[in-house]
Design an enzyme around this catalytic site. Structure first.
Site, PDB file in Angstrom:
ATOM      1  N   GLU A  84       0.817  -1.062   0.114  1.00  0.00           N
ATOM      2  CA  GLU A  84       0.113   0.185  -0.331  1.00  0.00           C
ATOM      3  C   GLU A  84       0.629   1.252  -0.013  1.00  0.00           C
ATOM      4  OE1 GLU A  84       0.073  -2.713   1.242  1.00  0.00           O
ATOM      5  OE2 GLU A  84      -2.103  -3.274   2.969  1.00  0.00           O
ATOM      6  N   SER A 201      17.157 -42.083 -11.992  1.00  0.00           N
ATOM      7  CA  SER A 201      15.602 -41.521 -11.794  1.00  0.00           C
ATOM      8  C   SER A 201      15.858 -40.342 -12.842  1.00  0.00           C
ATOM      9  CB  SER A 201      15.778 -41.019 -10.553  1.00  0.00           C
ATOM     10  OG  SER A 201      16.972 -40.136 -10.058  1.00  0.00           O
TER      11      SER A 201
HETATM   12  C1  AOF Z   1       0.536  -4.910   4.877  1.00  0.00           C
HETATM   13  N1  AOF Z   1       0.839  -4.338   3.743  1.00  0.00           N
HETATM   14  O1  AOF Z   1       2.750  -5.213   2.120  1.00  0.00           O
HETATM   15  C2  AOF Z   1       2.607  -6.176   4.253  1.00  0.00           C
HETATM   16  C3  AOF Z   1       1.735  -6.270   4.878  1.00  0.00           C
HETATM   17  O2  AOF Z   1       7.371  -5.922   9.798  1.00  0.00           O
HETATM   18  P1  AOF Z   1       6.803  -5.564   8.709  1.00  0.00           P
HETATM   19  O3  AOF Z   1       6.444  -3.941   9.198  1.00  0.00           O
HETATM   20  O4  AOF Z   1       6.967  -5.816   7.383  1.00  0.00           O
HETATM   21  O5  AOF Z   1       5.364  -5.483   8.881  1.00  0.00           O
HETATM   22  C4  AOF Z   1       4.531  -7.294   9.056  1.00  0.00           C
HETATM   23  C5  AOF Z   1       3.869  -7.654   9.629  1.00  0.00           C
HETATM   24  O6  AOF Z   1       2.735  -7.120   7.983  1.00  0.00           O
HETATM   25  C6  AOF Z   1       2.905  -9.107   8.306  1.00  0.00           C
HETATM   26  O7  AOF Z   1       2.905  -9.675   9.960  1.00  0.00           O
HETATM   27  C7  AOF Z   1       1.459  -8.955   8.655  1.00  0.00           C
HETATM   28  O8  AOF Z   1       0.669  -8.802   9.525  1.00  0.00           O
HETATM   29  C8  AOF Z   1       1.851  -7.009   7.850  1.00  0.00           C
HETATM   30  N2  AOF Z   1       2.107  -7.260   6.164  1.00  0.00           N
HETATM   31  N3  AOF Z   1       0.297  -5.929   5.782  1.00  0.00           N
HETATM   32  O9  AOF Z   1      -0.533  -3.702   5.275  1.00  0.00           O
HETATM   33  C9  AOF Z   1       2.214  -5.608   2.496  1.00  0.00           C
HETATM   34  N4  AOF Z   1       3.393  -6.904   4.229  1.00  0.00           N
HETATM   35 ZN    ZN Z   2       1.178  -2.695   6.478  1.00  0.00          ZN
END
Ligand code: AOF
Ligand code: ZN
Length: 397
Positions: A84, A201
């Site tokens: 996002e 194999s």
């Molecule tokens: C989102 N968008 O693209 C992702 C999400 O350590 P961080 O800051 O990268 O946070 C990881 C957590 O954020 C992950 O465990 C999940 O709950 C969320 N991932 N959320 O809105 C994203 N990768």
């Molecule tokens: Zn996020």
């Protein structure tokens, strides 16, 4: 009928505009974007985001309103901005009043690597957010949707939910159980053999099936094989596809029988290798292996071998969300019987090897009662080159 009226996962506290073809189209694009992160995002999920503005512009779908994609992005990996945030940063014009599509509920929690996406969305002036699935992370789990709708943003959750959940099966299992999602892959003959009695194999299946396996390898975090297969085949277990990442290669080797000249050891600069052994293995051999750059982990001795639950727990602690088991009959049999496998992908070549001494795809203890058979659900069948692929989910007892 509006999509909203049928979907039980909708956030019902907001007034629902009709979800139509456009929404499905953009959610599919968000899912496709998310997939670009395959093999790179663990222990984070794969997420894609698209910002769409109404008004003047290209008609993306025949007969529909003119809409413009004004920003898009996907999550590249832990520590890197979320999908996002990338889409908002890339926006080519004001996002005021626009709709944001994302396959995962925006995060709202702090005490993590990156700032909450909900803050960025609220600041941006986005008017509507369409979400594929809730984030099962207990720190989020619906709270992200709540924060946005409480602030007056129209939020709709659950669009293409099944596809979103299949895409992030690894993340869902890892964040809720601490263990990776396990795929068992095998290539066998019509009579269930994976090698001749001498161990030959290469190759049971054709090129098209083998290409799919390389793709599969590049989409998981780790690949597991048994020492029997290492001794018989001396495999590399890397993806030979250009620009793809290689998984961690894990060998189950209770007695540290691996040769110091095995390709999995000599190629450890290209891709990491981890050897799982037990307490009784030689410390001298362990030091020799470690000296060559390969990690060795020990497990308490058990006559039957290293229990899969311990293996999954250890790999989960290392942040492995997606695990591929690439056989040997012994490892295949134990992993299935110990309930470690979530999904199977079996390639079947239209040939027979016959005999009791050719190597079977699933060996070890047999199941004596027919009712106790390990059952596969949601079966899918496809033709891959000259072979057949059968995949499905293992039904948990
Ligand atoms: C989102 N968008 O693209 C992702 C999400 O350590 P961080 O800051 O990268 O946070 C990881 C957590 O954020 C992950 O465990 C999940 O709950 C969320 N991932 N959320 O809105 C994203 N990768
Ligand atoms: Zn996020």
């Amino acid at each position: 009928m509006s999509w909203g009226a049928r979907n039980p996962n909708l956030h019902l506290r907001v007034k629902l505009p009709i979800i139509d073809k456009e929404d499905i189209y953009f959610m599919r694009r968000a899912l496709a974007l998310a997939k670009r992160g395959a093999g790179k995002t663990s222990p984070n999920p794969m997420v894609g985001a698209i910002i769409v503005q109404k008004g003047q512009g290209q008609r993306l779908l025949r007969g529909e309103r003119p809409l413009r994609v004004i920003g898009e992005g996907y999550h590249h990996g832990p520590g890197i901005p979320h999908a996002e945030a990338v889409a908002l940063a890339n926006a080519s014009e004001s996002v005021k009043g626009a709709t944001l599509y994302t396959n995962l509920e925006p995060c709202c929690h702090t005490k993590k690597r990156t700032p909450p996406c909900t803050d960025a969305i609220l600041k941006s002036g986005i008017a509507r957010v369409v979400v594929g699935m809730k984030d099962p992370n207990p720190a989020v789990n619906g709270k992200g949707i709540q924060v946005l709708s409480d602030a007056g943003i129209v939020v709709q959750a659950g669009l293409l939910k099944d596809e979103a959940e299949v895409l992030n099966a690894g993340y869902i299992k890892w964040i809720t159980t601490g263990r990776p999602f396990v795929i068992l892959k095998a290539a066998m003959t019509l009579d269930g053999k994976i090698a001749t009695k001498t161990g030959a194999s290469r190759w049971i299946t054709g090129e098209a099936a083998r290409r799919q396996v390389h793709q599969l390898r590049s989409s998981v975090d780790a690949v597991v094989i048994g020492i029997g297969t290492v001794i018989a085949d001396d495999p590399m277990l890397i993806s030979n596809l250009k620009g793809r990442t290689n998984p961690l290669r894990v060998v189950i080797d209770p007695c540290l029988k691996i040769s110091l000249s095995a390709k999995l050891i000599t190629s450890c600069q290209i891709a990491k290798t981890l050897i799982l052994t037990n307490d009784s293995a030689s410390s001298r051999k362990q030091k020799q292996i470690e000296h060559l750059g390969v990690e060795v982990r020990r497990f308490p001795y058990r006559k039957e071998g290293i229990p899969f639950d311990g293996i999954l727990k250890t790999l989960g602690e290392m942040g492995i969300c997606n695990l591929l088991i690439e056989g040997g009959g012994n490892v295949n049999g134990r992993s299935l019987r110990e309930g470690a496998v979530d999904r199977v992908i079996f390639y079947i070549a239209p040939k027979f090897l016959s005999g009791d001494d050719a190597k079977a795809v699933v060996s070890g203890k047999s199941i004596s009662r027919l009712e106790a058979a390990i059952q596969i659900a949601d079966m899918k069948i496809s033709k891959v080159g000259g072979d057949i692929c059968i995949s499905g989910m293992v039904q948990k007892k």
